[in-house]
Scaffold this motif. Structure first.
Motif, mmCIF file in Angstrom:
data_model
loop_
_atom_site.group_PDB
_atom_site.id
_atom_site.type_symbol
_atom_site.label_atom_id
_atom_site.label_comp_id
_atom_site.label_asym_id
_atom_site.label_seq_id
_atom_site.Cartn_x
_atom_site.Cartn_y
_atom_site.Cartn_z
ATOM 1 N N LEU A 25 0.836 -1.204 0.000
ATOM 2 C CA LEU A 25 0.000 0.000 0.000
ATOM 3 C C LEU A 25 0.870 1.252 0.000
ATOM 4 C CD1 LEU A 25 -2.839 -0.970 2.520
ATOM 5 C CD2 LEU A 25 -3.088 -0.571 0.068
ATOM 6 N N ASN A 26 1.934 1.220 0.782
ATOM 7 C CA ASN A 26 2.811 2.385 0.869
ATOM 8 C C ASN A 26 3.669 2.581 -0.374
ATOM 9 O OD1 ASN A 26 1.898 3.287 3.347
ATOM 10 N ND2 ASN A 26 3.380 2.088 4.512
ATOM 11 N N ALA A 27 3.646 1.600 -1.275
ATOM 12 C CA ALA A 27 4.353 1.771 -2.547
ATOM 13 C C ALA A 27 3.596 2.712 -3.485
ATOM 14 C CB ALA A 27 4.557 0.411 -3.219
ATOM 15 N N PHE A 28 2.324 2.950 -3.187
ATOM 16 C CA PHE A 28 1.540 3.913 -3.964
ATOM 17 C C PHE A 28 1.797 5.315 -3.396
ATOM 18 C CE2 PHE A 28 -0.855 -0.047 -4.380
ATOM 19 C CZ PHE A 28 -1.158 -0.070 -5.739
ATOM 20 N N ALA A 29 2.099 6.250 -4.273
ATOM 21 C CA ALA A 29 2.395 7.613 -3.815
ATOM 22 C C ALA A 29 1.201 8.254 -3.116
ATOM 23 C CB ALA A 29 2.829 8.470 -5.007
ATOM 24 N N GLY A 30 -0.006 7.842 -3.477
ATOM 25 C CA GLY A 30 -1.195 8.468 -2.910
ATOM 26 C C GLY A 30 -1.750 7.781 -1.683
ATOM 27 N N ILE A 31 -1.015 6.813 -1.121
ATOM 28 C CA ILE A 31 -1.496 6.062 0.046
ATOM 29 C C ILE A 31 -0.429 6.080 1.133
ATOM 30 C CG2 ILE A 31 -2.261 3.803 0.897
ATOM 31 C CD1 ILE A 31 -3.262 3.174 -1.911
ATOM 32 N N ALA A 32 -0.858 6.281 2.376
ATOM 33 C CA ALA A 32 0.071 6.259 3.514
ATOM 34 C C ALA A 32 -0.552 5.447 4.643
ATOM 35 C CB ALA A 32 0.379 7.672 3.991
ATOM 36 N N CYS A 33 -0.019 4.249 4.871
ATOM 37 C CA CYS A 33 -0.511 3.402 5.957
ATOM 38 C C CYS A 33 0.444 3.540 7.139
ATOM 39 C CB CYS A 33 -0.601 1.945 5.503
ATOM 40 S SG CYS A 33 -1.472 0.878 6.676
ATOM 41 N N HIS A 34 -0.097 3.869 8.308
ATOM 42 C CA HIS A 34 0.715 4.227 9.470
ATOM 43 C C HIS A 34 0.854 3.094 10.485
ATOM 44 C CE1 HIS A 34 0.984 8.403 8.170
ATOM 45 N NE2 HIS A 34 -0.311 8.364 7.917
ATOM 46 N N GLY A 35 0.864 1.869 10.002
ATOM 47 C CA GLY A 35 1.099 0.740 10.892
ATOM 48 C C GLY A 35 -0.032 0.512 11.873
ATOM 49 N N GLU A 36 0.317 -0.062 13.015
ATOM 50 C CA GLU A 36 -0.671 -0.351 14.058
ATOM 51 C C GLU A 36 -0.838 0.898 14.924
ATOM 52 O OE1 GLU A 36 0.110 -4.117 16.054
ATOM 53 O OE2 GLU A 36 1.233 -4.787 14.281
ATOM 54 N N GLU A 182 -2.174 -7.669 -9.309
ATOM 55 C CA GLU A 182 -3.476 -7.248 -9.829
ATOM 56 C C GLU A 182 -4.451 -6.945 -8.691
ATOM 57 O OE1 GLU A 182 -1.322 -9.477 -12.907
ATOM 58 O OE2 GLU A 182 -1.900 -10.009 -10.849
ATOM 59 N N VAL A 183 -4.405 -7.767 -7.633
ATOM 60 C CA VAL A 183 -5.270 -7.510 -6.478
ATOM 61 C C VAL A 183 -4.859 -6.210 -5.788
ATOM 62 C CG1 VAL A 183 -5.967 -8.338 -4.194
ATOM 63 C CG2 VAL A 183 -5.865 -9.926 -6.118
ATOM 64 N N MET A 184 -3.551 -5.988 -5.659
ATOM 65 C CA MET A 184 -3.085 -4.743 -5.038
ATOM 66 C C MET A 184 -3.532 -3.528 -5.847
ATOM 67 S SD MET A 184 -1.589 -5.568 -2.255
ATOM 68 C CE MET A 184 -2.644 -7.018 -2.125
ATOM 69 N N ASN A 185 -3.458 -3.631 -7.155
ATOM 70 C CA ASN A 185 -3.900 -2.520 -7.997
ATOM 71 C C ASN A 185 -5.411 -2.335 -7.917
ATOM 72 O OD1 ASN A 185 -1.350 -1.747 -8.929
ATOM 73 N ND2 ASN A 185 -1.378 -3.238 -10.592
ATOM 74 N N GLY A 186 -6.136 -3.440 -7.798
ATOM 75 C CA GLY A 186 -7.581 -3.343 -7.612
ATOM 76 C C GLY A 186 -7.934 -2.687 -6.291
ATOM 77 N N LEU A 187 -7.165 -2.995 -5.260
ATOM 78 C CA LEU A 187 -7.373 -2.370 -3.953
ATOM 79 C C LEU A 187 -7.134 -0.867 -4.032
ATOM 80 C CD1 LEU A 187 -7.836 -2.313 -0.932
ATOM 81 C CD2 LEU A 187 -5.540 -3.251 -0.597
ATOM 82 N N ALA A 188 -6.097 -0.476 -4.757
ATOM 83 C CA ALA A 188 -5.823 0.957 -4.922
ATOM 84 C C ALA A 188 -6.986 1.656 -5.624
ATOM 85 C CB ALA A 188 -4.527 1.156 -5.711
ATOM 86 N N VAL A 193 -7.435 5.570 -5.769
ATOM 87 C CA VAL A 193 -6.093 5.941 -6.234
ATOM 88 C C VAL A 193 -5.877 5.340 -7.617
ATOM 89 C CG1 VAL A 193 -3.614 5.702 -5.792
ATOM 90 C CG2 VAL A 193 -5.197 6.113 -3.886
ATOM 91 N N ASP A 194 -5.555 6.166 -8.582
ATOM 92 C CA ASP A 194 -5.423 5.711 -9.970
ATOM 93 C C ASP A 194 -4.066 5.088 -10.277
ATOM 94 O OD1 ASP A 194 -7.992 6.557 -10.601
ATOM 95 O OD2 ASP A 194 -7.322 8.588 -11.095
ATOM 96 N N GLU A 195 -3.068 5.382 -9.475
ATOM 97 C CA GLU A 195 -1.723 4.846 -9.716
ATOM 98 C C GLU A 195 -1.743 3.316 -9.689
ATOM 99 O OE1 GLU A 195 2.715 4.943 -7.613
ATOM 100 O OE2 GLU A 195 1.016 5.974 -6.692
ATOM 101 N N GLN A 196 -0.875 2.694 -10.480
ATOM 102 C CA GLN A 196 -0.790 1.238 -10.542
ATOM 103 C C GLN A 196 0.656 0.784 -10.325
ATOM 104 O OE1 GLN A 196 -4.121 -0.817 -11.863
ATOM 105 N NE2 GLN A 196 -4.179 0.756 -10.285
ATOM 106 N N LEU A 197 0.811 -0.359 -9.667
ATOM 107 C CA LEU A 197 2.136 -0.929 -9.438
ATOM 108 C C LEU A 197 2.509 -1.870 -10.574
ATOM 109 C CD1 LEU A 197 1.965 -1.920 -5.645
ATOM 110 C CD2 LEU A 197 2.922 0.170 -6.628
ATOM 111 N N GLU A 198 3.787 -1.895 -10.907
ATOM 112 C CA GLU A 198 4.292 -2.849 -11.896
ATOM 113 C C GLU A 198 4.648 -4.179 -11.238
ATOM 114 O OE1 GLU A 198 4.449 -2.517 -15.168
ATOM 115 O OE2 GLU A 198 3.555 -0.510 -15.054
#
Length: 337
Positions: A25-36, A182-188, A193-198
């Motif tokens: 999730l944090n590999a997407f520039a538009g997402i920031a997950c702050h752990g627990e 593909e699932v990670m990109n679907g989650l985004a 978030v429109d960005e996609q991971l390679e």
């Protein structure tokens, strides 16, 4: 500003792959997950810094201050991981907020329990370098597992009910889905978030890749304990598949070759079984069938290089075969009986 959501939460548990999910999730520039973020013993991660300017003392006094900071994050869609034993003071606020996206991550509870026991034994909760891997076997404790399972199920049922009664839906991710870009990109996309991971993040390594039989020191004792539990409850977490196990007794293993056939009803079963018997030069009666799951595991261990296969038949031919066998006829096997 995200048009769909102001924040997100990943509902997960220990040893379900939530660290790996967060890394992606944090590999997407538009997402920031702050752990627990609401773990009662630390904040975000062990020995971590304050989150968005909120330190642990402030969070402990009023957790909604941290929640508001995450919801108000401007440079990315902020979120966090939440387990069943995290601060309950924020649960109602999270679950009622329809602008907070819900992600539900699940894993087979036996696998997560065994992984948790190994992590306890080794003290290794994350692995980034296989050279540093620590190896240990878990000791299965039936009473402890039963309590562990009960706590997980009660939380999952509460979560499902609250989502249903508030008219919300969640994005469900199984542990096995985590290896799919593909699932990670679907989650985004679900998060807006429109960005996609390679490709997926490669930093975290799977800590215990061996089969579960090799990871538990009292494996046979574990099987006996699990047999006494309601097996349908073992996966009682929200999902959209019928809760059923594999139809192992229908599998047919070759007499000596390392092949096992998984028949599909109204498929070319007779032809395949005749071929499987002829492969080893034996009559069909010599083929192994009606296996239990334990016998199947034993067969796999004793048959290195084994392969499972099935044979597909065109859907129209399958339908015709089923019609002739079960509807047109009035004899044995017909639906009229």
């Amino acid at each position: 500003m995200n048009d769909k959501f102001d924040s997100f939460v990943v509902f997960a548990e220990m040893r379900t792959g939530s660290n790996f999910l967060e890394a992606n999730l944090n590999a997407f520039a538009g997402i920031a997950c702050h752990g627990e973020a609401f773990n009662p013993f630390f904040m975000g991660y062990p020995k971590s810094e304050p989150i968005l300017g909120i330190d642990q003392a402030t969070r402990d006094e009023n957790p909604k201050k941290l929640l508001a900071a995450i919801q108000g994050q401007q440079d990315a869609l902020g979120g966090f991981r939440y387990f069943h034993d995290h601060d309950p003071r924020v649960f109602d606020t999270i679950i009622k907020d329809q602008r907070c996206a819900k992600i539900v991550l699940t894993r087979n509870p036996v696998d997560s329990y065994v992984s948790w026991k190994i992590a306890q034994a080794t003290g290794q909760w994350k692995l980034t370098d296989m050279k540093a891997q620590k190896v240990a076997q878990a000791v299965f404790d039936a009473d402890e597992f039963s309590a562990h399972l009960d706590a997980l199920q009660r939380f999952q049922i509460t979560l499902l009910n609250r989502l249903q009664t508030s008219g919300q839906t969640a994005f469900y991710v199984a542990y096995e889905d985590l290896q799919s870009v593909e699932v990670m990109n679907g989650l985004a996309r679900y998060l807006g978030v429109d960005e996609q991971l390679e490709a997926l993040d490669k930093n975290l390594k799977k800590q215990n890749p061996s089969p579960i039989s090799a990871k538990v020191s009292n494996y046979d004792e574990m099987l006996e304990a699990l047999a006494r539990l309601d097996r349908f409850d073992l996966t009682r977490t929200p999902n959209f598949e019928p809760r059923r196990g594999p139809n192992v007794p229908s599998y047919v293993a070759a007499a000596t070759s390392g092949l096992i056939y998984l028949p599909i009803k109204s498929g070319p079963e007779d032809q395949v079984l005749n071929w499987l018997a002829a492969l080893d030069g034996v009559p069909r009666e010599a083929l192994r069938d009606k296996l239990s799951q334990k016998e199947l595991r034993q067969w796999k261990r004793k048959t290195p290089g084994h392969r499972g296969f099935t044979v597909l038949r065109h859907p129209a031919l399958r339908a015709h075969d089923a019609f002739c066998r079960h509807i047109l006829t009035t004899g044995e096997g017909s639906y009229r009986q």
